[in-house]
Scaffold this motif. Sequence first.
Motif, PDB file in Angstrom:
ATOM      1  N   MET A 248     -14.245 -49.830 -36.768  1.00 17.29           N
ATOM      2  CA  MET A 248     -15.122 -48.930 -37.369  1.00 17.29           C
ATOM      3  C   MET A 248     -15.221 -48.533 -38.396  1.00 17.29           C
ATOM      4  SD  MET A 248     -17.443 -48.158 -34.976  1.00 17.29           S
ATOM      5  CE  MET A 248     -17.807 -49.939 -34.222  1.00 17.29           C
ATOM      6  N   SER A 249     -14.580 -49.284 -39.425  1.00 10.97           N
ATOM      7  CA  SER A 249     -14.453 -48.843 -40.716  1.00 10.97           C
ATOM      8  C   SER A 249     -15.633 -49.311 -41.427  1.00 10.97           C
ATOM      9  CB  SER A 249     -13.218 -49.455 -41.365  1.00 10.97           C
ATOM     10  OG  SER A 249     -13.520 -50.939 -41.528  1.00 10.97           O
ATOM     11  N   PHE A 250     -16.172 -48.345 -41.929  1.00 11.05           N
ATOM     12  CA  PHE A 250     -17.507 -48.721 -42.636  1.00 11.05           C
ATOM     13  C   PHE A 250     -17.606 -47.973 -43.973  1.00 11.05           C
ATOM     14  CE2 PHE A 250     -21.631 -47.602 -44.082  1.00 11.05           C
ATOM     15  CZ  PHE A 250     -22.401 -48.836 -44.222  1.00 11.05           C
ATOM     16  N   ASN A 251     -17.679 -48.956 -45.267  1.00 14.84           N
ATOM     17  CA  ASN A 251     -17.419 -48.276 -46.362  1.00 14.84           C
ATOM     18  C   ASN A 251     -18.892 -48.296 -47.217  1.00 14.84           C
ATOM     19  OD1 ASN A 251     -17.229 -47.861 -49.223  1.00 14.84           O
ATOM     20  ND2 ASN A 251     -15.939 -49.690 -49.624  1.00 14.84           N
ATOM     21  N   PRO A 252     -19.288 -46.886 -47.250  1.00 14.07           N
ATOM     22  CA  PRO A 252     -20.689 -46.814 -47.594  1.00 14.07           C
ATOM     23  C   PRO A 252     -21.039 -47.197 -49.086  1.00 14.07           C
ATOM     24  CG  PRO A 252     -19.595 -44.539 -47.283  1.00 14.07           C
ATOM     25  CD  PRO A 252     -18.586 -45.606 -47.133  1.00 14.07           C
ATOM     26  N   THR A 253     -19.992 -47.200 -50.072  1.00  9.65           N
ATOM     27  CA  THR A 253     -20.053 -47.475 -51.374  1.00  9.65           C
ATOM     28  C   THR A 253     -20.426 -49.050 -51.578  1.00  9.65           C
ATOM     29  OG1 THR A 253     -18.279 -46.294 -51.640  1.00  9.65           O
ATOM     30  CG2 THR A 253     -19.075 -47.463 -53.695  1.00  9.65           C
ATOM     31  N   PHE A 254     -20.058 -49.951 -50.689  1.00  9.39           N
ATOM     32  CA  PHE A 254     -20.258 -51.145 -50.650  1.00  9.39           C
ATOM     33  C   PHE A 254     -20.075 -51.922 -49.256  1.00  9.39           C
ATOM     34  CE2 PHE A 254     -19.628 -55.863 -51.140  1.00  9.39           C
ATOM     35  CZ  PHE A 254     -20.738 -56.300 -51.947  1.00  9.39           C
ATOM     36  N   ASN A 255     -21.344 -52.184 -48.454  1.00 12.18           N
ATOM     37  CA  ASN A 255     -21.506 -52.944 -47.294  1.00 12.18           C
ATOM     38  C   ASN A 255     -21.089 -54.421 -47.451  1.00 12.18           C
ATOM     39  OD1 ASN A 255     -21.915 -53.798 -44.595  1.00 12.18           O
ATOM     40  ND2 ASN A 255     -24.146 -52.746 -44.746  1.00 12.18           N
ATOM     41  N   ALA A 256     -19.739 -54.860 -47.399  1.00 13.20           N
ATOM     42  CA  ALA A 256     -19.343 -55.810 -47.563  1.00 13.20           C
ATOM     43  C   ALA A 256     -19.945 -57.059 -46.395  1.00 13.20           C
ATOM     44  CB  ALA A 256     -17.942 -56.325 -47.799  1.00 13.20           C
ATOM     45  N   ARG A 257     -19.802 -56.518 -45.312  1.00 12.33           N
ATOM     46  CA  ARG A 257     -20.402 -57.223 -44.033  1.00 12.33           C
ATOM     47  C   ARG A 257     -21.755 -57.581 -44.113  1.00 12.33           C
ATOM     48  NH1 ARG A 257     -16.825 -54.065 -40.611  1.00 12.33           N
ATOM     49  NH2 ARG A 257     -14.632 -55.126 -40.425  1.00 12.33           N
ATOM     50  N   GLY A 258     -22.489 -56.456 -44.484  1.00 13.18           N
ATOM     51  CA  GLY A 258     -23.963 -56.361 -44.574  1.00 13.18           C
ATOM     52  C   GLY A 258     -24.237 -57.481 -45.787  1.00 13.18           C
ATOM     53  N   ALA A 259     -23.784 -57.584 -46.777  1.00 13.18           N
ATOM     54  CA  ALA A 259     -23.877 -58.411 -47.978  1.00 13.18           C
ATOM     55  C   ALA A 259     -23.633 -59.947 -47.530  1.00 13.18           C
ATOM     56  CB  ALA A 259     -23.096 -58.115 -49.215  1.00 13.18           C
ATOM     57  N   PHE A 260     -22.677 -60.015 -46.701  1.00 13.74           N
ATOM     58  CA  PHE A 260     -22.199 -61.281 -46.209  1.00 13.74           C
ATOM     59  C   PHE A 260     -23.232 -61.827 -45.282  1.00 13.74           C
ATOM     60  CE2 PHE A 260     -19.809 -64.285 -43.353  1.00 13.74           C
ATOM     61  CZ  PHE A 260     -19.863 -65.373 -44.196  1.00 13.74           C
ATOM     62  N   ALA A 261     -23.646 -61.072 -44.421  1.00 11.39           N
ATOM     63  CA  ALA A 261     -24.578 -61.266 -43.246  1.00 11.39           C
ATOM     64  C   ALA A 261     -25.916 -61.829 -43.898  1.00 11.39           C
ATOM     65  CB  ALA A 261     -24.907 -60.115 -42.237  1.00 11.39           C
ATOM     66  N   ILE A 262     -26.356 -61.179 -44.829  1.00 17.38           N
ATOM     67  CA  ILE A 262     -27.605 -61.494 -45.690  1.00 17.38           C
ATOM     68  C   ILE A 262     -27.295 -62.995 -46.215  1.00 17.38           C
ATOM     69  CG2 ILE A 262     -29.319 -60.861 -47.409  1.00 17.38           C
ATOM     70  CD1 ILE A 262     -28.828 -58.161 -46.703  1.00 17.38           C
ATOM     71  N   PHE A 263     -26.375 -63.087 -46.892  1.00 15.81           N
ATOM     72  CA  PHE A 263     -26.118 -64.379 -47.638  1.00 15.81           C
ATOM     73  C   PHE A 263     -25.980 -65.443 -46.468  1.00 15.81           C
ATOM     74  CE2 PHE A 263     -22.754 -67.367 -48.829  1.00 15.81           C
ATOM     75  CZ  PHE A 263     -23.049 -67.700 -50.165  1.00 15.81           C
ATOM     76  N   LYS A 264     -25.228 -65.287 -45.410  1.00 10.52           N
ATOM     77  CA  LYS A 264     -25.014 -66.505 -44.623  1.00 10.52           C
ATOM     78  C   LYS A 264     -26.630 -66.704 -44.039  1.00 10.52           C
ATOM     79  CE  LYS A 264     -23.013 -66.737 -40.217  1.00 10.52           C
ATOM     80  NZ  LYS A 264     -22.019 -65.898 -39.494  1.00 10.52           N
ATOM     81  N   ASN A 265     -27.317 -65.824 -43.666  1.00  6.12           N
ATOM     82  CA  ASN A 265     -28.547 -65.832 -42.879  1.00  6.12           C
ATOM     83  C   ASN A 265     -29.559 -66.713 -43.921  1.00  6.12           C
ATOM     84  OD1 ASN A 265     -30.381 -65.113 -40.736  1.00  6.12           O
ATOM     85  ND2 ASN A 265     -31.668 -64.132 -42.425  1.00  6.12           N
ATOM     86  N   GLU A 266     -29.380 -66.265 -45.075  1.00  4.49           N
ATOM     87  CA  GLU A 266     -30.236 -66.971 -46.030  1.00  4.49           C
ATOM     88  C   GLU A 266     -29.884 -68.493 -46.326  1.00  4.49           C
ATOM     89  OE1 GLU A 266     -32.955 -66.304 -48.618  1.00  4.49           O
ATOM     90  OE2 GLU A 266     -33.130 -65.335 -46.648  1.00  4.49           O
ATOM     91  N   LEU A 267     -28.708 -68.671 -46.592  1.00  3.63           N
ATOM     92  CA  LEU A 267     -28.292 -69.862 -46.544  1.00  3.63           C
ATOM     93  C   LEU A 267     -28.818 -70.842 -45.291  1.00  3.63           C
ATOM     94  CD1 LEU A 267     -24.814 -70.710 -48.141  1.00  3.63           C
ATOM     95  CD2 LEU A 267     -26.725 -71.227 -48.981  1.00  3.63           C
ATOM     96  N   MET A 268     -28.575 -70.222 -44.313  1.00  8.30           N
ATOM     97  CA  MET A 268     -28.976 -71.258 -42.945  1.00  8.30           C
ATOM     98  C   MET A 268     -30.537 -71.244 -42.937  1.00  8.30           C
ATOM     99  SD  MET A 268     -26.787 -70.732 -39.841  1.00  8.30           S
ATOM    100  CE  MET A 268     -25.024 -70.132 -39.585  1.00  8.30           C
ATOM    101  N   ARG A 269     -31.182 -70.337 -43.404  1.00 11.77           N
ATOM    102  CA  ARG A 269     -32.765 -70.580 -43.467  1.00 11.77           C
ATOM    103  C   ARG A 269     -32.778 -71.624 -44.337  1.00 11.77           C
ATOM    104  NH1 ARG A 269     -36.387 -69.576 -46.638  1.00 11.77           N
ATOM    105  NH2 ARG A 269     -35.127 -68.397 -48.268  1.00 11.77           N
ATOM    106  N   MET A 270     -32.300 -71.759 -45.591  1.00  8.45           N
ATOM    107  CA  MET A 270     -32.821 -72.664 -46.642  1.00  8.45           C
ATOM    108  C   MET A 270     -32.371 -73.851 -46.230  1.00  8.45           C
ATOM    109  SD  MET A 270     -32.091 -70.517 -50.225  1.00  8.45           S
ATOM    110  CE  MET A 270     -30.483 -70.041 -49.866  1.00  8.45           C
ATOM    111  N   PHE A 271     -31.341 -74.000 -45.499  1.00  9.95           N
ATOM    112  CA  PHE A 271     -30.805 -75.514 -45.038  1.00  9.95           C
ATOM    113  C   PHE A 271     -31.096 -75.859 -43.463  1.00  9.95           C
ATOM    114  CE2 PHE A 271     -27.811 -75.179 -48.518  1.00  9.95           C
ATOM    115  CZ  PHE A 271     -28.160 -75.978 -49.154  1.00  9.95           C
ATOM    116  N   ARG A 272     -32.293 -74.986 -43.142  1.00 11.92           N
ATOM    117  CA  ARG A 272     -32.528 -75.018 -41.722  1.00 11.92           C
ATOM    118  C   ARG A 272     -33.366 -76.638 -41.780  1.00 11.92           C
ATOM    119  NH1 ARG A 272     -34.432 -69.845 -39.498  1.00 11.92           N
ATOM    120  NH2 ARG A 272     -36.273 -70.194 -40.760  1.00 11.92           N
ATOM    121  N   THR A 273     -34.094 -76.504 -43.074  1.00 10.33           N
ATOM    122  CA  THR A 273     -34.826 -77.974 -43.132  1.00 10.33           C
ATOM    123  C   THR A 273     -33.996 -78.710 -44.062  1.00 10.33           C
ATOM    124  OG1 THR A 273     -36.021 -76.991 -44.875  1.00 10.33           O
ATOM    125  CG2 THR A 273     -36.974 -77.323 -42.541  1.00 10.33           C
TER     126      THR A 273
END
Lengths: 259, 314
Positions: free
Chosen positions: A1-26
């Motif tokens: 439950m540790s959440f660092n409000p200064t930089f949400n690293a997990r959030g950034a990574f989730a977006i990054f991963k989602n985007e890469l997957m989307r771009m390589f879906r095709t």
Amino acid sequence: MSFNPTFNARGAFAIFKNELMRMFRTAFGSIASPVITTSLYLVVFGAAIGSRMELPGDVSYGSFIVPGLLMLTLLSESTSNASFGIYMPKFTGAIYELLSAPVGVAETLIGFVGAAAVKSMILAAIIMGTAALIIDYQVVHPILAFGYILLVSATFSLLGFIIGLWADGFEKLQIVPLLILMPLTFLGGTFYSIEMLPEPWRSVTLVNPVVYLVNGLRWTFLGQSDFPIWVSFGATLLFLLVCVAIIGWIFKTGWRLRE
Amino acid sequence: MTDTILDIRGLEKTYKSGVKALDGVDLTIRRGEIFALLGPNGAGKTTLIGSVCGMVRPTGGRIEVFGKDLAKHWKQVRRDIGLVPQELSFDMFDKVIRQVRFSRGMFGCEPDDARIEEVLRSLSLWDKRDAQIRALSGGMKRRVMIAKALAHDPQLLFLDEPTAGVDVELRRDMWRQIDALREKGTTIILTTHYIEEAEEMADRVGVISKGRILLVDEKDAIMAKLGRTEAHFTFDAPLPAIPASLGEYPLHLEQGGTCLVYRGGDGTGKGKREVAEIAQVMAREGIVFTGMETRESTLEDIFVDLLHEPEVTA
Ligand SMILES: Nc1ncnc2c1ncn2[C@@H]1O[C@H](COP(=O)(O)OP(=O)(O)OP(=O)(O)O)[C@@H](O)[C@H]1O
Ligand SMILES: [Mg+2]
């Protein structure tokens, strides 16, 4: 439950991963098309026309156009991938989640722009591999080449991100890459050295920013170019900072993001 | 004050188009309650939710969530807020489970496949976890939206018309879901056009119209305050006048004396009692009625009345 409000690293990574997957879906389309385009250019320009070209110095025309072709793909792919990446959620409404999540400008940029830049880097590797199969070329400064490709990918992904935010229709999404980047790249010394141009065209060319990009990359490949390398690096870095500043302003004001 | 989870003061929003969607909204939500925000189309419900969740930039007022100023601590605070928007909106080409995982990650939670499975199972989506979202039915898509909002275990959950366009069975199903969330202590704010829904689910109800909150109260208190019993006694032969023995009740005659109408009560059962008394008095006095019908007013009647009341202008 540790959440660092200064930089949400997990959030950034989730977006990054989602985007890469989307771009390589095709994946097939997104990898096959640059491979085919590059091969065609190399065969037509490098092999057929290139044999009749006279270049300053003792560089072969094939190895001369590889960095130009690479730049051509980097600019168009980085811009279109990043602009599409942020435009799509705006278009479908899925942007609500990004706006309601604890992610700020840093997480968003790392996610969207990072993914677009990484895709460009992957494409660059594929293009260089393809080119190596067709012609003989060398990279004189491999580390600088890598650094410069990274810098250009990041910069134009940032530009694409801005275009994606600005666009309120698919048409606008196409305007900048097609009507501005494409002509500038073709006129920017991709397939020729500006030393081959007569005046006044030579001087006119110098106001085209892409000239410096192409020459920067060419320097890392060939060890020689029309300008000193620091001009290219400096100009690209400056452009990157301008893009970051614009995006910072967009997030602060909510322009085209929040009602 | 300790049980206040959301505190909104003087919230205003004027869109660039000039539409004033929120006009000084004050609202306090208590921890653990289910609050239903009722209002007609364009009342400002979605704008109100958007102001808390980050889609809308308010043009005035203050919002405090979990005792913290939202404008200052938005990042910290949003970690514990969930939102199911009114429109279905996601990457239609993605798979269900990936979208739900993505939502959890974006809110800064560590990956937890057991929790994802639990959420998907609770919404009967587990069998569809690997389906492309666009291939799901509308109701299933809506469940995916809910699953995404629950994936990071929010303490405060906004449901913007969760049951719009959902069939009766699915709606009941969702009510059960919401109940289960309440059991877990989640505070829920939902907007709806279905008064039935507010009546069924909510602890408190707020009515919003034209960007202003007209009324906020316990659902039961509203019913008690504004609830009415209406009864109709019908006769074959018209009554010439209301019998003197019934003079103390709120009665009047309709349809040329063939229908005696009672309107009274206060939602506490007083109305029903009085109707029974009237029936007994008439039986005792030999007044023969051939039909009798009673109806308790619903939240819907109250709502309609409220919105049609002439505006109270300051
Ligand atoms: N992006 C926008 N730009 C301009 N005006 C808007 C915008 N969004 C909403 N409005 C206006 O603000 C008012 C309130 O809209 P809102 O969506 O908050 O209402 P609502 O209560 O959610 O309605 P509904 O029940 O139809 O969902 C309406 O008059 C609407 O037209
Ligand atoms: Mg709405």
